[in-house]
Design an enzyme around this catalytic site. Structure first.
Site, PDB file in Angstrom:
ATOM      1  CE  LYS A 145      -4.041  -0.273   2.475  1.00 35.49           C
ATOM      2  NZ  LYS A 145      -4.949  -0.618   3.511  1.00 35.49           N
ATOM      3  CG  ASP A 188      -8.159   1.719   3.767  1.00 31.79           C
ATOM      4  OD1 ASP A 188      -8.867   1.012   3.120  1.00 31.79           O
ATOM      5  OD2 ASP A 188      -6.936   1.738   3.923  1.00 31.79           O
TER       6      ASP A 188
END
Ligand code: ATR
Length: 278
Positions: free
Chosen positions: A70, A107
């Site tokens: 990520k 997120d």
């Protein structure tokens, strides 16, 4: 590449077997009757760059990115959204028609939508939030809470220096407290969030005093296995509104799916059951 190719998307990570994303996107593709495939791909760190450069040529319109890639994908992207830059990580890539790779992080969006849709009348501005943990997930949660106007965040982490680093980065609305004081911050908060891995299957329990939990508080956990963590059990018994962590996973997937496949999907009870294999 022909314009009429069936759009492909997927998730890259290592390991990848446990990812729920293929089930989630597969459910939407099927129930919405859209052409497309969503494929899990185990990619080791050494292959990351080559895979990301190859996927658009193979008909991929984008992909999700999970642990451990990520952070690194930010360096491989041509465009990075502000929220991905702020979090220092991306979970969603869009391969644009002009060949550019666009990196986003959804997120925080997923976290907030989960609380908005999973509660009655959650008002982030109503009072402080208590955040337990100061890792990658905490960074997304803190950025998102600040963006929606939480007046103050009390932050407790076992390793205090990590919490201090987030305070320095995110600013004055954060107050760092010692891990042993986690019970006190829960007492004062309107919104309580566990961002640690404690309480997850196979991990130790979250052992902080929970007697400060009371009606009126909204309590959520980013852990979703089990769905009802010991923290959420205690919060429910204390009369709090509880929101489990699965919803964050479901909601964070919405913006990527919409960009890749052209329609905005819905997060429903049926989707939850399908993802859980029920
Ligand atoms: P993630 O990206 O999922 O947030 P992480 O960066 O490894 O993962 O962070 C894990 C979080 O869980 C951290 O806040 C960690 O505390 P430390 O910073 O002190 O490591 C917390 N955590 C994990 N195991 C813990 C334990 N046994 N007791 C207290 N906190 C724990």
């Amino acid at each position: 590449m022909s314009e009429n190719r069936i759009p492909l998307a997927g998730v890259i990570g290592d390991p990848i077997e446990h990812s729920l994303s293929p089930r989630l996107h597969g459910y939407w593709l099927k129930t919405m009757g859209l052409p497309g495939h969503y494929i899990p791909m185990r990619v080791v760190a050494n292959d990351l760059e080559e895979v990301i450069r190859t996927l658009p040529k193979a008909g991929f319109v984008g992909c999700n990115v999970t642990i451990p890639h990520k952070e690194r994908v930010l360096q491989l992207a041509d465009l990075v959204t502000d929220r991905a830059a702020l979090m220092g990580a991306a979970n969603t890539l869009i391969f644009r028609k002009d060949g550019k790779i666009h990196a986003d992080n959804t997120d925080g969006y997923g976290f907030i939508e989960n609380l908005r849709q999973g509660t009655e009348g959650w008002d982030p501005k109503a009072g402080p939030a208590a955040v337990l943990g100061a890792g990658g997930a905490s960074r997304a949660v803190i950025a998102a809470l600040l963006e929606v106007g939480v007046p103050e965040i009390f932050l407790a982490n076992r390793t205090r220096t990590r919490a201090e680093a987030l305070r320095i980065e995110f600013g004055t609305r954060i107050t760092v407290v010692d891990w042993v004081q986690a019970g006190n911050i829960i007492d004062e908060a309107v919104t309580v969030v566990n961002t640690t891995s404690l309480g997850m299957v196979g991990n130790p329990e979250l052992r902080v005093p929970l007697d400060g939990l009371k009606p009126g508080q909204v309590v959520t956990d980013i852990v979703y296995a089990p769905l009802k963590t010991p923290l959420l059990e205690a919060a429910e018994q204390a009369g709090c509104q509880i929101v489990d962590g699965l919803g964050m996973l479901l909601h964070q997937a919405v913006p990527g799916f919409e960009r890749w496949f052209g329609q905005r999907p819905e997060v429903t009870e049926e989707l939850r059951n399908a993802v859980l294999g029920q």
